[in-house]
Design an enzyme around this catalytic site. Structure first.
Site, PDB file in Angstrom:
ATOM      1  N   GLU A 135       0.850  -1.273   0.140  1.00  0.00           N
ATOM      2  CA  GLU A 135       0.156   0.124   0.078  1.00  0.00           C
ATOM      3  C   GLU A 135       0.999   1.159   0.155  1.00  0.00           C
ATOM      4  OE1 GLU A 135      -2.734  -0.313   3.156  1.00  0.00           O
ATOM      5  OE2 GLU A 135      -3.804  -2.363   2.493  1.00  0.00           O
ATOM      6  N   PRO A 136       0.203   2.359  -0.354  1.00  0.00           N
ATOM      7  CA  PRO A 136       1.145   3.712  -0.471  1.00  0.00           C
ATOM      8  C   PRO A 136       1.773   3.719   0.877  1.00  0.00           C
ATOM      9  CG  PRO A 136      -0.951   4.056  -1.246  1.00  0.00           C
ATOM     10  CD  PRO A 136      -1.135   2.769  -0.644  1.00  0.00           C
ATOM     11  N   SER A 140       7.799  -2.442   3.054  1.00  0.00           N
ATOM     12  CA  SER A 140       8.603  -3.412   3.772  1.00  0.00           C
ATOM     13  C   SER A 140       7.694  -3.883   4.989  1.00  0.00           C
ATOM     14  CB  SER A 140       9.868  -2.682   4.388  1.00  0.00           C
ATOM     15  OG  SER A 140      10.370  -2.142   3.267  1.00  0.00           O
ATOM     16  N   ILE A 165       0.888  -2.299  -7.945  1.00  0.00           N
ATOM     17  CA  ILE A 165       0.716  -3.644  -8.298  1.00  0.00           C
ATOM     18  C   ILE A 165       0.827  -4.019  -9.628  1.00  0.00           C
ATOM     19  CG2 ILE A 165      -1.427  -5.083  -8.460  1.00  0.00           C
ATOM     20  CD1 ILE A 165      -0.699  -4.135  -5.590  1.00  0.00           C
ATOM     21  N   THR A 166       1.661  -5.142  -9.826  1.00  0.00           N
ATOM     22  CA  THR A 166       2.196  -5.538 -11.216  1.00  0.00           C
ATOM     23  C   THR A 166       1.124  -6.268 -12.001  1.00  0.00           C
ATOM     24  OG1 THR A 166       4.492  -6.139 -10.237  1.00  0.00           O
ATOM     25  CG2 THR A 166       3.595  -7.327 -12.425  1.00  0.00           C
ATOM     26  N   GLU A 370       9.136  -7.796  -3.900  1.00  0.00           N
ATOM     27  CA  GLU A 370       8.908  -9.071  -3.135  1.00  0.00           C
ATOM     28  C   GLU A 370      10.151  -8.969  -1.814  1.00  0.00           C
ATOM     29  OE1 GLU A 370       7.824 -12.463  -5.078  1.00  0.00           O
ATOM     30  OE2 GLU A 370       7.048 -11.659  -6.628  1.00  0.00           O
TER      31      GLU A 370
HETATM   32  C1  FAD Z   1       7.904  -2.472 -10.363  1.00  0.00           C
HETATM   33  C2  FAD Z   1       7.477  -2.936  -9.037  1.00  0.00           C
HETATM   34  C3  FAD Z   1       6.506  -3.747  -9.036  1.00  0.00           C
HETATM   35  C4  FAD Z   1       5.865  -4.137  -7.645  1.00  0.00           C
HETATM   36  N1  FAD Z   1       4.799  -5.052  -7.843  1.00  0.00           N
HETATM   37  C5  FAD Z   1       4.128  -5.451  -6.472  1.00  0.00           C
HETATM   38  C6  FAD Z   1       2.988  -6.268  -6.726  1.00  0.00           C
HETATM   39  O1  FAD Z   1       2.731  -7.121  -7.658  1.00  0.00           O
HETATM   40  N2  FAD Z   1       2.442  -6.369  -5.559  1.00  0.00           N
HETATM   41  C7  FAD Z   1       2.849  -5.923  -4.467  1.00  0.00           C
HETATM   42  O2  FAD Z   1       2.056  -6.198  -3.285  1.00  0.00           O
HETATM   43  N3  FAD Z   1       3.848  -5.005  -4.114  1.00  0.00           N
HETATM   44  C8  FAD Z   1       4.525  -5.054  -5.409  1.00  0.00           C
HETATM   45  N4  FAD Z   1       5.683  -3.927  -5.420  1.00  0.00           N
HETATM   46  C9  FAD Z   1       5.808  -3.296  -4.100  1.00  0.00           C
HETATM   47  C10 FAD Z   1       7.180  -3.789  -3.571  1.00  0.00           C
HETATM   48  O3  FAD Z   1       7.052  -5.015  -2.917  1.00  0.00           O
HETATM   49  C11 FAD Z   1       7.649  -2.594  -2.395  1.00  0.00           C
HETATM   50  O4  FAD Z   1       8.070  -1.452  -3.157  1.00  0.00           O
HETATM   51  C12 FAD Z   1       8.713  -3.166  -1.605  1.00  0.00           C
HETATM   52  O5  FAD Z   1       8.382  -3.985  -0.548  1.00  0.00           O
HETATM   53  C13 FAD Z   1       9.288  -2.032  -0.990  1.00  0.00           C
HETATM   54  O6  FAD Z   1       8.312  -1.063  -0.181  1.00  0.00           O
HETATM   55  P1  FAD Z   1       8.509   0.372  -0.289  1.00  0.00           P
HETATM   56  O7  FAD Z   1       8.681   0.681  -1.841  1.00  0.00           O
HETATM   57  O8  FAD Z   1       7.179   1.085   0.181  1.00  0.00           O
HETATM   58  O9  FAD Z   1       9.725   0.761   0.305  1.00  0.00           O
HETATM   59  P2  FAD Z   1      10.000   1.133   2.004  1.00  0.00           P
HETATM   60  O10 FAD Z   1       9.342  -0.143   2.700  1.00  0.00           O
HETATM   61  O11 FAD Z   1       9.433   2.489   2.326  1.00  0.00           O
HETATM   62  O12 FAD Z   1      11.429   0.856   2.242  1.00  0.00           O
HETATM   63  C14 FAD Z   1      12.406   2.212   1.675  1.00  0.00           C
HETATM   64  C15 FAD Z   1      13.753   1.890   2.026  1.00  0.00           C
HETATM   65  O13 FAD Z   1      13.984   1.406   3.294  1.00  0.00           O
HETATM   66  C16 FAD Z   1      14.578   0.232   3.515  1.00  0.00           C
HETATM   67  N5  FAD Z   1      14.167  -0.347   4.691  1.00  0.00           N
HETATM   68  C17 FAD Z   1      12.676  -0.474   5.116  1.00  0.00           C
HETATM   69  N6  FAD Z   1      12.321  -1.267   6.219  1.00  0.00           N
HETATM   70  C18 FAD Z   1      13.684  -1.584   6.610  1.00  0.00           C
HETATM   71  C19 FAD Z   1      14.324  -2.264   7.694  1.00  0.00           C
HETATM   72  N7  FAD Z   1      13.586  -2.982   8.706  1.00  0.00           N
HETATM   73  N8  FAD Z   1      15.574  -2.626   7.862  1.00  0.00           N
HETATM   74  C20 FAD Z   1      16.553  -1.960   6.850  1.00  0.00           C
HETATM   75  N9  FAD Z   1      15.859  -1.168   5.711  1.00  0.00           N
HETATM   76  C21 FAD Z   1      14.731  -1.204   5.685  1.00  0.00           C
HETATM   77  C22 FAD Z   1      14.062  -0.580   2.193  1.00  0.00           C
HETATM   78  O14 FAD Z   1      14.864  -1.612   2.065  1.00  0.00           O
HETATM   79  C23 FAD Z   1      14.250   0.783   1.220  1.00  0.00           C
HETATM   80  O15 FAD Z   1      15.568   0.505   0.881  1.00  0.00           O
HETATM   81  C24 FAD Z   1       6.211  -3.657  -6.451  1.00  0.00           C
HETATM   82  C25 FAD Z   1       7.122  -2.373  -6.626  1.00  0.00           C
HETATM   83  C26 FAD Z   1       7.756  -2.192  -7.810  1.00  0.00           C
HETATM   84  C27 FAD Z   1       8.752  -1.117  -7.997  1.00  0.00           C
END
Ligand code: FAD
Length: 390
Positions: A135-136, A140, A165-166, A370
């Site tokens: 979600e927005p 993680s 969402i892919t 993922e």
């Molecule tokens: C092209 C694309 C396709 C995707 N497809 C899907 C999909 O089909 N379905 C779906 O549900 N999601 C999907 N995602 C979402 C993807 O899983 C998330 O972008 C990813 O999990 C990271 O979440 P975030 O972008 O909110 O980053 P954040 O969680 O905000 O992380 C930002 C930074 O902080 C770091 N960080 C966060 N927590 C910690 C911690 N505890 N320790 C160390 N570092 C940390 C992260 O590693 C990252 O570097 C997709 C994303 C992209 C870009």
């Protein structure tokens, strides 16, 4: 001089059937995927028709039970199929991996009735899936998701926004994790939601660095009503289902990463043997020979790691730690190998006339999806040292 064309990867495959399967995949790649990959990626065209071809060829449900339309293939075979697809076009390889992820909940946790009703169309009937966890404001920290599902008689009413969402907007069904109870992982339930459900809309696709042919979009749920018969597993089991899907999905990402890296190495080797400087092919220079040797070694190591994890899974043994390690290693290796491939091509590598710059842009996303590679380290460290104390 030996033949200049890259040799197909010499794969370890367990059966004659799996060797035939890889040959079929190579035919589909040569006929339907590779010739249009560069052009369609540049244009941001989603190849829906390729997924129809893959479905007809039985390639969209490979690791699932043939009783429900799947291919009965072990993960060690399915992942090598993904690797071949991703080497030709990541939008397709990753798309198949995400579709498989979206089927995981129902195939693993659905009732017999649900499986009989939905799985044949999902696994071999031409449908394409999406997986809605992020979600927005929860990436993680996925367990803090806020999309709500509220019980109303025999139905559930889902409200909220999923992000990234892919296949967002093009999927025929979505596996959706929504909050039905208290805060935290135990308050989450999974649902199978049709792509054309009333109240479900997709935002405009994100403008991404790479994988431009793969639509990634927010999905809005505005009072989307689904019957209780579309609830997957028990109430409160949704986060367990989501994580179980991700353990397997991470192996898919690892295999895709090795495919992209292999494609970059093949291109770099071919170029290095052709390009001449100082009166010799640049492949003569030890500085480049060692670079190519390191690239090839990273790829072989990554392939071995994801296959070792897959074989544990196929044997019914725990594989979560190894899946996280494979995802971490293979995607970091893909980033390094694709960056080095650009270096081997010099200035030409930095242009869209050669595919290595696309591979480099594509590799980056694999370190994020993922579970970012930081989160993979969190998972691995928990297996080693137990949960953090706070
Ligand atoms: C092209 C694309 C396709 C995707 N497809 C899907 C999909 O089909 N379905 C779906 O549900 N999601 C999907 N995602 C979402 C993807 O899983 C998330 O972008 C990813 O999990 C990271 O979440 P975030 O972008 O909110 O980053 P954040 O969680 O905000 O992380 C930002 C930074 O902080 C770091 N960080 C966060 N927590 C910690 C911690 N505890 N320790 C160390 N570092 C940390 C992260 O590693 C990252 O570097 C997709 C994303 C992209 C870009």
């Amino acid at each position: 001089m030996p033949d200049r064309a890259p040799q197909p990867v010499d794969r370890q495959l367990p059966t004659e059937e799996s060797r035939d399967l890889i040959a079929l995949v190579r035919d589909v790649v040569q006929g339907e995927i590779a010739p249009r990959a560069a052009e369609e990626e540049e244009a941001g065209h989603f190849p829906r028709e390729v997924f129809s071809v893959l479905s007809e060829a039985g390639l969209l449900g490979l690791p699932y039970d043939s009783a429900h339309g799947g291919g009965d293939q072990p993960y060690e075979v399915y992942l090598q199929v993904l690797e071949e697809l991703a080497a030709a076009r990541l939008t397709v390889g990753l798309g198949v991996s995400v579709h498989t992820l979206a089927c995981h909940g129902l195939a693993g946790f659905g009732t017999k009735e649900q499986q009989a009703e939905h799985l044949p169309a999902m696994l071999g009937g031409g449908l394409l899936g999406g997986y809605c966890l992020s979600e927005p404001s929860s990436g993680s920290d996925a367990a803090s998701l806020r999309t709500k599902a509220v019980r109303d008689g025999d139905d559930w009413v889902i409200t909220g926004t999923k992000a990234w969402i892919t296949h967002g907007g093009v999927a025929d069904f979505y596996t959706v994790m929504a909050r039905t109870g208290a805060e935290g992982p135990r308050g989450v339930t999974a649902f199978l939601v049709p792509g054309d459900a009333r109240g479900l809309t997709a935002a405009a696709p994100e403008k991404k660095m790479g994988m431009k042919g793969s639509p990634t979009a927010q999905i809005h749920f505005d009072g989307v009503r689904v019957p209780d018969s579309r609830r997957i597993g028990e109430e409160g089991q949704g986060f367990t289902i989501a994580l179980s899907a991700l353990d397997s999905g991470r192996l898919g990402i690892a295999a895709c990463a090795v495919g992209v890296a292999q494609a970059a190495l093949d291109e770099a080797v071919a170029y290095a043997r052709e390009r001449r400087q100082f009166g010799r092919p640049i492949a003569d220079f030890q500085g480049l020979r060692f670079l190519l040797a390191d690239m090839a070694t990273q790829i072989e190591a990554g392939r071995s790691l994801y296959l070792a994890a897959a074989r544990l899974r196929d044997a019914g043994r725990p594989f979560s730690r190894q899946a996280a390690m494979a995802k971490l290693f293979c995607t970091d290796a893909a980033m390094k190998v694709t960056t080095d491939a650009v270096q081997v091509l010099g200035g030409y590598g930095y242009t869209a006339d050669f595919p290595v710059e696309r591979y480099m842009r594509e590799a980056k996303v694999l370190q994020i999806v993922e579970g970012t590679n930081q989160i993979q380290r969190v998972v691995i460290a928990r297996h080693l040292a137990g949960p953090e104390s706070r």
